[in-house]
Structure formats: structure tokens, C-alpha cells
Scaffold this motif. Structure first.
Motif, mmCIF file in Angstrom:
data_model
loop_
_atom_site.group_PDB
_atom_site.id
_atom_site.type_symbol
_atom_site.label_atom_id
_atom_site.label_comp_id
_atom_site.label_asym_id
_atom_site.label_seq_id
_atom_site.Cartn_x
_atom_site.Cartn_y
_atom_site.Cartn_z
ATOM 1 N N GLY A 98 0.813 -1.207 0.000
ATOM 2 C CA GLY A 98 0.000 0.000 0.000
ATOM 3 C C GLY A 98 0.846 1.255 0.000
ATOM 4 O O GLY A 98 0.533 2.231 -0.700
ATOM 5 N N SER A 99 1.940 1.247 0.748
ATOM 6 C CA SER A 99 2.816 2.422 0.807
ATOM 7 C C SER A 99 3.474 2.676 -0.542
ATOM 8 O O SER A 99 3.579 3.831 -0.987
ATOM 9 N N ASN A 100 3.921 1.611 -1.203
ATOM 10 C CA ASN A 100 4.548 1.792 -2.515
ATOM 11 C C ASN A 100 3.536 2.255 -3.560
ATOM 12 O O ASN A 100 3.861 3.050 -4.447
ATOM 13 N N LEU A 101 2.301 1.758 -3.443
ATOM 14 C CA LEU A 101 1.254 2.232 -4.347
ATOM 15 C C LEU A 101 0.979 3.719 -4.115
ATOM 16 O O LEU A 101 0.813 4.483 -5.078
ATOM 17 N N MET A 102 0.940 4.126 -2.860
ATOM 18 C CA MET A 102 0.701 5.538 -2.546
ATOM 19 C C MET A 102 1.795 6.433 -3.124
ATOM 20 O O MET A 102 1.512 7.524 -3.642
ATOM 21 N N ARG A 103 3.025 5.966 -3.073
ATOM 22 C CA ARG A 103 4.109 6.735 -3.688
ATOM 23 C C ARG A 103 3.885 6.864 -5.188
ATOM 24 O O ARG A 103 4.119 7.934 -5.779
ATOM 25 N N GLY A 104 3.443 5.769 -5.800
ATOM 26 C CA GLY A 104 3.139 5.820 -7.222
ATOM 27 C C GLY A 104 1.979 6.756 -7.535
ATOM 28 O O GLY A 104 2.008 7.485 -8.533
ATOM 29 N N LEU A 105 0.965 6.763 -6.684
ATOM 30 C CA LEU A 105 -0.172 7.662 -6.888
ATOM 31 C C LEU A 105 0.259 9.123 -6.823
ATOM 32 O O LEU A 105 -0.224 9.956 -7.604
ATOM 33 N N LEU A 106 1.168 9.427 -5.916
ATOM 34 C CA LEU A 106 1.662 10.806 -5.807
ATOM 35 C C LEU A 106 2.441 11.216 -7.053
ATOM 36 O O LEU A 106 2.435 12.393 -7.432
ATOM 37 N N LYS A 107 3.123 10.265 -7.697
ATOM 38 C CA LYS A 107 3.839 10.582 -8.930
ATOM 39 C C LYS A 107 2.866 10.916 -10.051
ATOM 40 O O LYS A 107 3.101 11.839 -10.843
ATOM 41 N N SER A 108 1.781 10.167 -10.129
ATOM 42 C CA SER A 108 0.809 10.390 -11.195
ATOM 43 C C SER A 108 -0.210 11.469 -10.852
ATOM 44 O O SER A 108 -0.817 12.059 -11.743
ATOM 45 N N ASP A 109 -0.389 11.712 -9.569
ATOM 46 C CA ASP A 109 -1.352 12.707 -9.095
ATOM 47 C C ASP A 109 -0.733 13.448 -7.915
ATOM 48 O O ASP A 109 -0.998 13.118 -6.758
ATOM 49 N N PRO A 110 0.119 14.446 -8.184
ATOM 50 C CA PRO A 110 0.827 15.152 -7.099
ATOM 51 C C PRO A 110 -0.097 15.792 -6.073
ATOM 52 O O PRO A 110 0.334 16.060 -4.944
ATOM 53 N N ALA A 111 -1.355 16.026 -6.446
ATOM 54 C CA ALA A 111 -2.306 16.641 -5.506
ATOM 55 C C ALA A 111 -3.067 15.591 -4.703
ATOM 56 O O ALA A 111 -4.025 15.935 -3.993
ATOM 57 N N ALA A 112 -2.645 14.327 -4.798
ATOM 58 C CA ALA A 112 -3.369 13.243 -4.114
ATOM 59 C C ALA A 112 -3.447 13.488 -2.616
ATOM 60 O O ALA A 112 -2.475 13.908 -1.976
ATOM 61 N N ARG A 113 -4.625 13.197 -2.068
ATOM 62 C CA ARG A 113 -4.832 13.244 -0.614
ATOM 63 C C ARG A 113 -5.267 11.857 -0.163
ATOM 64 O O ARG A 113 -6.044 11.188 -0.840
ATOM 65 N N PHE A 114 -4.765 11.442 1.017
ATOM 66 C CA PHE A 114 -4.981 10.080 1.482
ATOM 67 C C PHE A 114 -5.674 10.028 2.831
ATOM 68 O O PHE A 114 -5.471 10.895 3.692
ATOM 69 N N ARG A 115 -6.485 9.005 2.986
ATOM 70 C CA ARG A 115 -6.969 8.562 4.288
ATOM 71 C C ARG A 115 -6.902 7.038 4.233
ATOM 72 O O ARG A 115 -7.209 6.429 3.192
ATOM 73 N N PHE A 116 -6.510 6.390 5.334
ATOM 74 C CA PHE A 116 -6.203 4.967 5.194
ATOM 75 C C PHE A 116 -6.215 4.226 6.524
ATOM 76 O O PHE A 116 -6.094 4.814 7.599
ATOM 77 N N TRP A 117 -6.395 2.916 6.384
ATOM 78 C CA TRP A 117 -6.149 1.950 7.444
ATOM 79 C C TRP A 117 -4.882 1.214 7.030
ATOM 80 O O TRP A 117 -4.831 0.623 5.942
#
Length: 384
Positions: free
Chosen positions: A16-35
Motif C-alpha cells: 500500500g505504501s509503494n502504491l501511494m508513492r506511485g499515486l503521488l507521482k501520477s497525481d501530485p495533488a493526491a490526498r490520502f486517508r487509510f487503514w
């Protein structure tokens, strides 16, 4: 865009953490909430974590039954929090017992749902395929053989490789040398054989006795168990007493990297071991009637992910009810340095690396997710 992720185990926290890093690369404005765990918190911010996965992991039927009230409360809490956050997408990371319930909830409330790392329905609980087809908008798979399995059930999955390659590559740069590893853990000079007995009490109680019985048959090698800190040390000590087997805690990758071979219980560890290019034998002990029923109830021909992905028995699989180490001894001897099967197995590992899709899978999965969400927003399905 707003992303809500749910991971319920250590592996889910890592991927999940590596996916989140990838999401930030493709969507720099990404905001997260998570378990999730500490790795996801490093990327998405601890203030955005609802619960740590260590509060939500309950293993086995007994563990689930004992905590039904807690699980029910956590599901209710998660549902309420998802509605408050109103994400553009709910991303479910493995953990099917909890996450399939959340998939249904999200579908009923019009929330886009991506499932990252599909449930292993090809091995058991195949009835979940219908629920995936009904409640999941996009299914992301990490095993090549799943590309043929899911379309047969009316689901078109997305395969971009396996994120384990990224995780192993990231860790490899920080792993200690053989000398450093041995010194830190009080090991002697003999080559190491890793014993990866699993991370759950039942797995260890079933498999560790058989694994330890191999040690006196190979006196020129040092056998090292990869223990986990969340289980009581006494569980291991009861099996290690009177043996020459050593134990390290929370150092599975370190142990594998510095081993000449491994004996591994089935599961993700079989794939991790192969991707680290360590020859292995897969052992799985269970009661006699489960061994007998295996051909009738198991939906796939192999128990190791190595063999499933290559479509043949590249690594030896031993499923047995007894603790007799005779077969395991023969199989291990064949893959130790100088053994008759060692070079052949290493060649099979080269093929495995190729079919797994190469490095960068986490970024490729994230890129697809962002593109899919933006396409939906362009079509008027959701607002980005």
C-alpha cells in the motif's frame, strides 16, 4: 483526488505504501486517508491514518470468533469514516475478509472501488469471484497466471507486474553482508540454511518440528529460523530446545539474502525466496485427512506461488502429515551447493523474474488507477 485505502496486514502496509508513492507521482495533488501501518503513514501522514493494521488483524477461525464484536465495531467505524471522507475511490489492498464487506458497502453507496492485489479465490473460497464481479469496479492482479483465471469468470483484470520486485529491490540496498549478519546474530562460519516457517502460530507449530529435524542431517550447515516479533518467543523455544538451530527475529530478508538455500512454508514467502534467487524446498504439514483431500478441494495444482506462476514444479513441494524429514532431506540436499537440482532451479528463477513483469509495478498500477479515475471524471462519472 481523494484516495481511501484499507490494508489489514504487514504485506498490505508495504504494498500500500509503494502504491501511494506511485499515486503521488501520477497525481501530485493526491490526498490520502487509510487503514494501514507505519509504512503507509510515512507516505500519507500519520494524521490521516484511521487505524493501524495491528489493531485489525485476527488470524484463524478461533481468532475471528473471539473478536467478532471488535470486527463488527471496526467495520461500522470504517463505513462511517468512508462516507465522511467521500473519496474519489476506495482502494482495497488484499485482506479479503474485511475488504470484501467494504466493497459491497461502497457499491451500495456509489463509491468507486478498486481492488489491489486480488483475493486468492483460485485457491479457496471461489464463491468470492461473484462478489468481486458484482462489487469491484477494477481488479488489479499481481500474479501472471491470474490473467487467465479471472476472465474465465467474467472479470477483466489489470496486470502490471508484481510489487514484490520493487519491495525486494528497495530492501536489497540496505541488507547486511554475511559477516555483518553473522556477527550481529551470533552465528558461526557455516553456510546458512534459512527456515521460513510462517508468521502464524498454527503454521509454526505444524512446520517447525519438521524443519528443525533437518539440521542434524546437514552438520556442515547452520540452520536459522526467521521468527516474528508478534508471536511469543516461547512458541519457538519449545521446538528449538535441544537443537543446533538458531533464531533471528524480524529479519527474513536479511536471513534469506545470506543463505545458500531455504526451507519454506507455502505462501508469499515462497515467491519472495525465489525472487531473491535462493534455492528452496517448500514444506507444508497438515493433518492426514487434509493431505488426502487435497486433490479434491484445492482448485490449483500447486501450493507454491513459484510453481503456480511458472506452470510447473520448479521448486519441490512436500505436503505431508508426518514429521518424518526423509523426503525433505533428499530435496534439500539436491539444491545445496553442488546438488543436482541447484543450477536448474536458478535457471527457472531467471524465467520467473521475466514473467513477473520487471521492476516498477507499483508505479504502473498507480498510473492506471489515476488514468481510470480521470477518464471517469471526464465522462461525468465522478468529479476529480
Amino acid at each position: 483526488m481523494k484516495y481511501y485505502l484499507i490494508a489489514g496486514e504487514a504485506s498490505g502496509d508495504l504494498h500500500g505504501s509503494n502504491l501511494m508513492r506511485g499515486l503521488l507521482k501520477s497525481d501530485p495533488a493526491a490526498r490520502f486517508r487509510f487503514w494501514g501501518g507505519d509504512r503507509m503513514a510515512e507516505v500519507g501522514g500519520a494524521e490521516n491514518r484511521v487505524r493501524d493494521y495491528r489493531e485489525t488483524s485476527f488470524f484463524g477461525i478461533v481468532g475471528v470468533l473471539r473478536n467478532l464484536g471488535t470486527i463488527s465495531r471496526q467495520l461500522r467505524e470504517c463505513r462511517e469514516d468512508v462516507l465522511r471522507y467521500a473519496p474519489d475511490v476506495l482502494i482495497l489492498v488484499d485482506y479479503p475478509g474485511f475488504n470484501m464487506k467494504m466493497a459491497r458497502f461502497a457499491k451500495e453507496h456509489g463509491i468507486r472501488t478498486f481492488y489491489y492485489i486480488a483475493p486468492k479465490v483460485w485457491a479457496w473460497r471461489e464463491w468470492r469471484v461473484k462478489a468481486i464481479r458484482r462489487y469491484v469496479d477494477r481488479l488489479y492482479i499481481i500474479f501472471p497466471f491470474e490473467r487467465n483465471y479471472f476472465p474465465r469468470h467474467g472479470i477483466t483484470p489489470v496486470f502490471e507486474g508484481n510489487p514484490l520486485l520493487d519491495a525486494i529491490a528497495a530492501r536489497s540496498a540496505t541488507l547486511p553482508s554475511r559477516e555483518e549478519f553473522g556477527r550481529a546474530n551470533g552465528l558461526d562460519e557455516r553456510p546458512v540454511v534459512a527456515l521460513v516457517a510462517g508468521s502464524r502460530r498454527g503454521e509454526i507449530e505444524a512446520n517447525l518440528p519438521l524443519m528443525c529435524a533437518l539440521a542434524p542431517r546437514f552438520p556442515h550447515y547452520q540452520f536459522v529460523v526467521t521468527g516474528v516479533s508478534w508471536l511469543d518467543r516461547g512458541l519457538y523455544d519449545s521446538h528449538l530446545a535441544g537443537t543446533d538451530v538458531r533464531m533471528v527475529v524480524d529479519q527474513t530478508y536479511e536471513t534469506l539474502r545470506n543463505s545458500v538455500a531455504a526451507v519454506v512454508t507455502s505462501g508469499t514467502a515462497t515467491l519472495e525466496t525465489a525472487l531473491m534467487r535462493i534455492p528452496e524446498v517448500v514444506v507444508y504439514r497438515t493433518v492426514w485427512w487434509q493431505v488426502w483431500l487435497r486433490p479434491y478441494v484445492l482448485k490449483v495444482p500447486f501450493i507454491s506461488l513459484v510453481n503456480l506462476n511458472l506452470g510447473r514444479e520448479a521448486v519441490r513441494e512436500l505436503v505431508q502429515s508426518s514429521a518424518d524429514p526423509t523426503e525433505a532431506q533428499r530435496a534439500l540436499g539436491a539444491i545445496l551447493p553442488g546438488g543436482s537440482e541447484r543450477e536448474r532451479m536458478l535457471g527457472d528463477y531467471d524465467e520467473l523474474h521475466a514473467v513477473m513483469g520487471g521492476p516498477g509495478a507499483s508505479d504502473r498500477f498507480a498510473r492506471d488507477m489515476v488514468a481510470e479515475l480521470r477518464k471517469g471524471a471526464t465522462n461525468g462519472d465522478r468529479k476529480a
